[in-house]
Design a protein around this motif. Structure first.
Motif, short mmCIF file in Angstrom:
data_model
loop_
_atom_site.label_atom_id
_atom_site.label_comp_id
_atom_site.label_asym_id
_atom_site.label_seq_id
_atom_site.Cartn_x
_atom_site.Cartn_y
_atom_site.Cartn_z
N UNK A 19 52.06 2.84 -19.06
CA UNK A 19 51.35 1.65 -19.33
C UNK A 19 51.43 0.82 -20.50
N UNK A 20 50.67 1.17 -21.47
CA UNK A 20 50.90 0.80 -23.01
C UNK A 20 51.92 0.14 -23.54
N UNK A 21 53.14 0.94 -23.49
CA UNK A 21 54.14 0.49 -23.75
C UNK A 21 54.50 -0.81 -22.83
N UNK A 22 54.67 -0.53 -22.04
CA UNK A 22 54.67 -2.10 -20.76
C UNK A 22 53.96 -3.69 -21.07
N UNK A 43 38.90 4.92 -17.04
CA UNK A 43 39.40 3.80 -17.24
C UNK A 43 40.08 3.33 -18.12
N UNK A 44 40.90 4.11 -18.75
CA UNK A 44 42.24 3.42 -19.41
C UNK A 44 42.92 3.46 -18.26
N UNK A 45 43.36 3.62 -17.34
CA UNK A 45 44.61 3.27 -16.25
C UNK A 45 44.38 1.95 -16.02
N UNK A 46 42.64 1.34 -15.67
CA UNK A 46 42.63 -0.06 -15.01
C UNK A 46 42.19 -1.07 -16.46
N UNK A 47 42.04 -0.52 -17.70
CA UNK A 47 41.57 -1.65 -18.86
C UNK A 47 42.83 -1.90 -19.63
N UNK A 48 42.74 -3.24 -19.94
CA UNK A 48 43.51 -4.07 -20.42
C UNK A 48 44.31 -3.32 -21.53
N UNK A 49 45.39 -3.44 -21.83
CA UNK A 49 45.69 -2.62 -23.38
C UNK A 49 45.39 -3.33 -24.25
N UNK A 50 45.55 -4.16 -24.11
CA UNK A 50 45.11 -4.92 -25.54
C UNK A 50 43.36 -4.77 -25.48
N UNK A 51 42.87 -4.66 -25.08
CA UNK A 51 41.29 -4.19 -25.07
C UNK A 51 41.19 -2.87 -25.22
#
Length: 289
Positions: free
Chosen positions: A39-42, A90-98
């Motif tokens: 998810x972070x890669x995308x 909550x990492x799965x629902x948080x925006x990677x930018x945040x």
């Protein structure tokens, strides 16, 4: 140390079964970290993707080690991961930018702490001395992982503190304490009666820390600023402030300053422990930094 949210219901009859449960927990962690890495890669966050992939690699390596010890002569039923141990917070629902490196490592630390609590519980309720010793060995290994991850987290904290926050200006420690104090006072005013006594104590801790910062401004200077976006919950704010005080106590050469920073950290640990215990089920708009 965090506590388990669900009392373990595992019925462990042999050491091999215990190792199978341990392997299933590592498998779950590896899978979830791998999903978060993707998810972070995308989401154009390659550094976080790399960190999460490294956490997945470690979990997979540990899973292989444990699986090799979990095959009796008559293979047992495959075990499901125990409930309430792994949590992506909550990492799965948080925006990677945040999401920051510090937040990822904080989540990993708490997962290892919950695993330690799980194995300690099983050791205390073991049916045989062999199972007790094996569970204690697993708990000890989790503590080693906690120590290693905390070292990484402390480095991440220092690196993030030294850089301007991308989402909002960094707060001086006194301002950050004031922000958290205001949130806790609001929560006490509108909270359930059973929580009010604990919240009143947290408010006192916050006022004591603010008084110390006012009396010893050199703590403020040594602690610098903490980069906390405006819309984080009080749990995240409390954890970041604790890291700031521990960092001051770690790095200062002034004995009085170290003592005061340690006292502030002690109050902050009590504050964070209470907030963690009362955080489950709250409807927060954001998760920890």
């Amino acid at each position: 140390m965090v506590q388990l949210r669900v009392e373990p219901a595992e019925a462990i009859g042999t050491c091999e079964e215990l190792m199978a449960v341990a392997a299933s927990l590592e498998q779950q962690a590896a899978q979830r970290y791998r999903e978060l890495a993707g998810r972070c890669g995308r989401g154009n966050a390659p550094e976080l993707a790399t960190l999460l992939s490294e956490l997945a690699d470690r979990a997979e390596e540990e899973e292989r080690r444990l699986a090799a010890r979990s095959h009796p002569a008559s293979p047992a039923e495959p075990r499901s991961p125990p409930a309430g141990v792994f949590d992506d917070e909550g990492l799965a629902s948080a925006s990677p930018a945040l999401v920051s490196r510090y937040r990822v490592l904080s989540t990993a630390v708490r997962n290892e702490e919950r695993a330690f609590a799980f194995w300690s519980y099983l050791a205390a309720h073991a049916r045989t001395p062999d199972i007790q010793r094996a569970a204690e060995g697993l708990a000890h290994r989790e503590l080693e992982q906690v120590a290693a991850l905390r070292r990484q987290r402390r480095l991440a904290f220092r690196a993030e503190r030294s850089q301007p926050a991308s989402t909002s200006p960094a707060d001086p420690l006194a301002q950050a304490e004031s922000r958290l104090l205001a949130r806790l006072q609001d929560r006490a005013a509108g909270g359930f009666a059973p929580d009010r006594e604990g919240l009143a104590e947290l408010v006192t801790h916050g006022r004591d820390n603010l008084a110390t910062l006012d009396r010893m401004p050199e703590i403020e200077s040594a602690g610098g600023a903490v980069s906390m976006p405006q819309e984080v919950d009080e749990l995240a704010m409390a954890e970041f402030l604790l890291e700031a005080y521990l960092d001051v106590a770690d790095r200062s050469q002034d004995e009085e300053l170290v003592r005061e920073a340690q006292r502030m950290a002690g109050r902050s640990i009590n504050r964070l422990t209470w907030l963690r215990q009362h955080h489950a089920g709250r409807d927060e708009s954001d998760q920890e930094v």
